[in-house]
Scaffold this motif. Structure first.
Motif, PDB file in Angstrom:
ATOM      1  N   LEU A   1      12.077  -8.300   7.228  1.00  0.00           N
ATOM      2  CA  LEU A   1      12.377  -8.563   5.626  1.00  0.00           C
ATOM      3  C   LEU A   1      13.730  -8.588   5.277  1.00  0.00           C
ATOM      4  CD1 LEU A   1       9.561  -6.447   3.993  1.00  0.00           C
ATOM      5  CD2 LEU A   1       9.415  -8.874   4.480  1.00  0.00           C
ATOM      6  N   GLU A   2      14.618  -8.209   6.098  1.00  0.00           N
ATOM      7  CA  GLU A   2      16.016  -8.212   5.786  1.00  0.00           C
ATOM      8  C   GLU A   2      16.530  -8.068   4.309  1.00  0.00           C
ATOM      9  OE1 GLU A   2      18.051 -11.745   7.417  1.00  0.00           O
ATOM     10  OE2 GLU A   2      16.151 -12.116   8.501  1.00  0.00           O
ATOM     11  N   ILE A   3      16.190  -6.625   4.046  1.00  0.00           N
ATOM     12  CA  ILE A   3      16.608  -6.105   2.801  1.00  0.00           C
ATOM     13  C   ILE A   3      17.368  -4.924   2.864  1.00  0.00           C
ATOM     14  CG2 ILE A   3      14.486  -4.913   2.207  1.00  0.00           C
ATOM     15  CD1 ILE A   3      14.788  -6.071  -0.697  1.00  0.00           C
ATOM     16  N   GLU A   4      18.210  -4.446   2.095  1.00  0.00           N
ATOM     17  CA  GLU A   4      18.877  -3.240   2.164  1.00  0.00           C
ATOM     18  C   GLU A   4      18.690  -2.399   1.003  1.00  0.00           C
ATOM     19  OE1 GLU A   4      23.113  -4.382   2.788  1.00  0.00           O
ATOM     20  OE2 GLU A   4      22.334  -4.757   5.170  1.00  0.00           O
ATOM     21  N   GLY A   5      18.989  -1.004   0.999  1.00  0.00           N
ATOM     22  CA  GLY A   5      19.144  -0.130   0.045  1.00  0.00           C
ATOM     23  C   GLY A   5      17.631   0.631  -0.255  1.00  0.00           C
ATOM     24  N   ASP A   6      17.318   1.406  -1.411  1.00  0.00           N
ATOM     25  CA  ASP A   6      16.067   1.898  -1.563  1.00  0.00           C
ATOM     26  C   ASP A   6      15.273   0.761  -2.117  1.00  0.00           C
ATOM     27  OD1 ASP A   6      16.964   4.396  -0.793  1.00  0.00           O
ATOM     28  OD2 ASP A   6      17.698   4.926  -2.787  1.00  0.00           O
ATOM     29  N   VAL A   7      13.834   0.963  -1.776  1.00  0.00           N
ATOM     30  CA  VAL A   7      13.128  -0.179  -2.089  1.00  0.00           C
ATOM     31  C   VAL A   7      11.728   0.304  -2.193  1.00  0.00           C
ATOM     32  CG1 VAL A   7      14.093  -1.825  -0.576  1.00  0.00           C
ATOM     33  CG2 VAL A   7      12.186  -0.750   0.558  1.00  0.00           C
ATOM     34  N   LEU A   8      10.828  -0.246  -3.044  1.00  0.00           N
ATOM     35  CA  LEU A   8       9.428   0.048  -2.972  1.00  0.00           C
ATOM     36  C   LEU A   8       8.699  -0.945  -1.981  1.00  0.00           C
ATOM     37  CD1 LEU A   8       6.909   1.394  -4.263  1.00  0.00           C
ATOM     38  CD2 LEU A   8       6.650  -0.913  -5.677  1.00  0.00           C
ATOM     39  N   TRP A   9       8.123  -0.126  -0.865  1.00  0.00           N
ATOM     40  CA  TRP A   9       7.552  -0.962   0.128  1.00  0.00           C
ATOM     41  C   TRP A   9       5.949  -1.181   0.013  1.00  0.00           C
ATOM     42  CZ3 TRP A   9       6.284   1.106   5.507  1.00  0.00           C
ATOM     43  CH2 TRP A   9       5.653   0.015   6.381  1.00  0.00           C
ATOM     44  N   THR A  10       5.581  -2.123  -0.206  1.00  0.00           N
ATOM     45  CA  THR A  10       3.987  -2.285  -0.445  1.00  0.00           C
ATOM     46  C   THR A  10       3.343  -3.039   0.867  1.00  0.00           C
ATOM     47  OG1 THR A  10       4.115  -4.257  -1.555  1.00  0.00           O
ATOM     48  CG2 THR A  10       4.114  -2.168  -2.775  1.00  0.00           C
ATOM     49  N   VAL A  11       2.164  -2.878   1.325  1.00  0.00           N
ATOM     50  CA  VAL A  11       1.344  -3.512   2.151  1.00  0.00           C
ATOM     51  C   VAL A  11       0.033  -3.722   1.429  1.00  0.00           C
ATOM     52  CG1 VAL A  11       0.444  -3.580   4.444  1.00  0.00           C
ATOM     53  CG2 VAL A  11       2.595  -2.530   4.171  1.00  0.00           C
ATOM     54  N   GLY A  12      -0.464  -4.943   1.397  1.00  0.00           N
ATOM     55  CA  GLY A  12      -1.568  -5.067   0.886  1.00  0.00           C
ATOM     56  C   GLY A  12      -2.511  -6.309   1.438  1.00  0.00           C
ATOM     57  N   VAL A  13      -3.730  -6.786   1.163  1.00  0.00           N
ATOM     58  CA  VAL A  13      -4.202  -8.190   1.315  1.00  0.00           C
ATOM     59  C   VAL A  13      -4.632  -8.808  -0.112  1.00  0.00           C
ATOM     60  CG1 VAL A  13      -5.252  -7.502   3.433  1.00  0.00           C
ATOM     61  CG2 VAL A  13      -6.347  -6.818   1.665  1.00  0.00           C
ATOM     62  N   HIS A  14      -4.572 -10.151   0.148  1.00  0.00           N
ATOM     63  CA  HIS A  14      -5.019 -10.742  -1.199  1.00  0.00           C
ATOM     64  C   HIS A  14      -6.470 -11.497  -0.576  1.00  0.00           C
ATOM     65  CE1 HIS A  14      -0.968 -11.205  -2.732  1.00  0.00           C
ATOM     66  NE2 HIS A  14      -0.731 -11.218  -1.368  1.00  0.00           N
ATOM     67  N   MET A  15      -7.393 -11.242  -1.619  1.00  0.00           N
ATOM     68  CA  MET A  15      -8.852 -11.530  -1.450  1.00  0.00           C
ATOM     69  C   MET A  15      -9.428 -12.492  -2.212  1.00  0.00           C
ATOM     70  SD  MET A  15      -9.851  -7.532  -0.888  1.00  0.00           S
ATOM     71  CE  MET A  15     -11.289  -7.783  -0.375  1.00  0.00           C
ATOM     72  N   ALA A  16      -9.970 -13.525  -1.929  1.00  0.00           N
ATOM     73  CA  ALA A  16     -10.721 -14.276  -2.670  1.00  0.00           C
ATOM     74  C   ALA A  16     -12.298 -14.097  -2.500  1.00  0.00           C
ATOM     75  CB  ALA A  16     -10.436 -15.870  -2.037  1.00  0.00           C
ATOM     76  N   ASP A  17     -13.136 -13.917  -3.755  1.00  0.00           N
ATOM     77  CA  ASP A  17     -14.533 -13.847  -3.725  1.00  0.00           C
ATOM     78  C   ASP A  17     -14.711 -12.664  -2.701  1.00  0.00           C
ATOM     79  OD1 ASP A  17     -15.317 -15.387  -5.666  1.00  0.00           O
ATOM     80  OD2 ASP A  17     -16.116 -16.979  -4.450  1.00  0.00           O
ATOM     81  N   GLY A  18     -13.827 -11.640  -2.449  1.00  0.00           N
ATOM     82  CA  GLY A  18     -14.202 -10.435  -1.789  1.00  0.00           C
ATOM     83  C   GLY A  18     -13.705 -10.463  -0.399  1.00  0.00           C
ATOM     84  N   LYS A  19     -13.216 -11.725  -0.074  1.00  0.00           N
ATOM     85  CA  LYS A  19     -12.952 -12.027   1.327  1.00  0.00           C
ATOM     86  C   LYS A  19     -11.146 -12.062   1.437  1.00  0.00           C
ATOM     87  CE  LYS A  19     -14.320 -15.411   4.935  1.00  0.00           C
ATOM     88  NZ  LYS A  19     -14.825 -16.652   4.957  1.00  0.00           N
TER      89      LYS A  19
END
Lengths: 231, 231
Positions: free
Chosen positions: A112-130
């Motif tokens: 991700l090549e970013i610096e300093g304090d961050v909010l880090w999120t991990v998630g999935v995008h879903m279409a019609d539950g998939k």
DNA sequence: TAGTGGTCTAGACCACAGC
DNA sequence: CTGTGGTCTAGACCACTAA
């Protein structure tokens, strides 16, 4: 009745696209087009400037206006908001948050090549539950202090940022890779399933705002880039 | 000294990108900007029209000019000629032709979506003797009769077309897929290795010129798109 | 209906780069 | 040096549409 400058523009465009005017050919000078169309120079200039902006012709002082050789390697890539795109297809969109943490960028995926304090999120995008895309994102807390209070339930951090934070510069890198353990699990596919990998970094006035890495299931997602008249 | 219309344009652009003007906000009317900058209305109009053309603002008669809500972002995708790109990295480029045939489009890979009689070529792009991309291409014989006499030894049909046939419109679709039997063999990788898949169709004045499908080894190739000031 | 943008004019001066 | 495009003016009338 369409505007005159529009007519002049399309007239010349047709000649170029139809082959009547070939790359390198010189267009009539503005004064001659003025006479031909019986209008002022500004009107002619507006028409030809539009062609120049579109890359169809090239203007040179003293030399004239010439049909460009379109070995243009630059195409326009549409990067839609995922939530809008899914809904546009009539499907239900949802972002499912898997991980959320305020931490130092050093802890986050190095790609991700970013610096300093961050909010880090991990998630999935879903279409019609998939699930169709896996996302790992870091948002700079110094650039976007408000992000800490945001809720990512129906919509993800990307959509939130798009609606709250304007940006001035962005770079998107597109590649392909096989889904790794956590990614494959979140997407409910076997490991090493081919995925389109999109890494985007975004700045606002030289300040790094966010960096994101998205994995799209290869068979079910594609990006489209255009060159030319057709939208 | 930059042009005044350019200064007005960038002034407003900065206000939008800096957040001073938010999506939905109304810009001053042209008459007020005239007074503010002490110039004629045409100059103001040129500046704001450029912003409208770039999609940053939306103009409505009687209502005014409003900052647009940026939904789909258009970025500039750089699509280099593979031969040039490889040489630019100081490597030796070569195209190795695997198959060449004049036939009807129906016989060619359906994903190319082209019609009529075509020259169908299959080959690999190599950097320093190592294959990095597989290419299947169809070139319309009616649009490019000369192609039949072209030789694709050091350079491939893509480079030849770029140098001989101007095009006016193109669409590129980017996805990911696993390398299939022939492709994997030509690239010297195991089957199902994740690859970046690029399908491009090119027209010249409504006539289909060529369609191509390229597979790039995922780990060693990426496309880059930009938005903003940096190049 | 009136405010706003869309278009256009008939000039003008200037900057630049081929000739 | 001169032809060409780059920019700008101070008006004007028109078209649309939101108030």
């Amino acid at each position: 009745m369409t505007a005159l400058h529009e007519r002049i523009r399309t007239d010349i465009e047709k000649k170029i696209l139809g082959g009547e005017l070939k790359p390198g050919d010189r267009l009539p000078i503005e004064h001659d087009l003025m006479a031909e169309y019986g209008c002022s120079r500004m009107t002619v200039n507006k028409a030809i400037s539009a062609l120049a902006a579109a890359g169809l012709v090239q203007r040179k002082r003293k030399a004239g206006t010439f049909v460009a050789t379109p070995q243009a390697h630059a195409m326009v890539l549409d990067i839609p908001d995922l939530a809008d795109e899914v809904r546009g297809r009539g499907q239900a969109y949802r972002y499912r948050l898997l991980h959320r943490e305020v931490c130092n960028a050093a802890k986050v995926d190095a790609s991700l090549e970013i610096e300093g304090d961050v909010l880090w999120t991990v998630g999935v995008h879903m279409a019609d539950g998939k699930p169709f895309a896996h996302e790992s994102r870091a948002v700079s807390l110094s650039a976007v202090p408000d992000i800490d209070e945001a809720v990512f339930d129906p919509e993800g951090p990307g959509t939130w940022l798009l609606r709250h934070v304007p940006w001035t510069e962005a770079e998107t890198r597109i590649s392909a890779s096989g889904a790794m353990d956590g990614e494959a699990q979140a997407l409910r596919v076997p490991e090493q399933t081919p995925c389109l990998t999109v890494t985007r970094r975004t700045w606002r006035a030289d300040e790094h705002v966010t960096a994101v890495r998205q994995l799209f299931l290869g068979g079910s997602y594609s990006l489209v880039a255009h060159f030319g008249a057709s939208q």
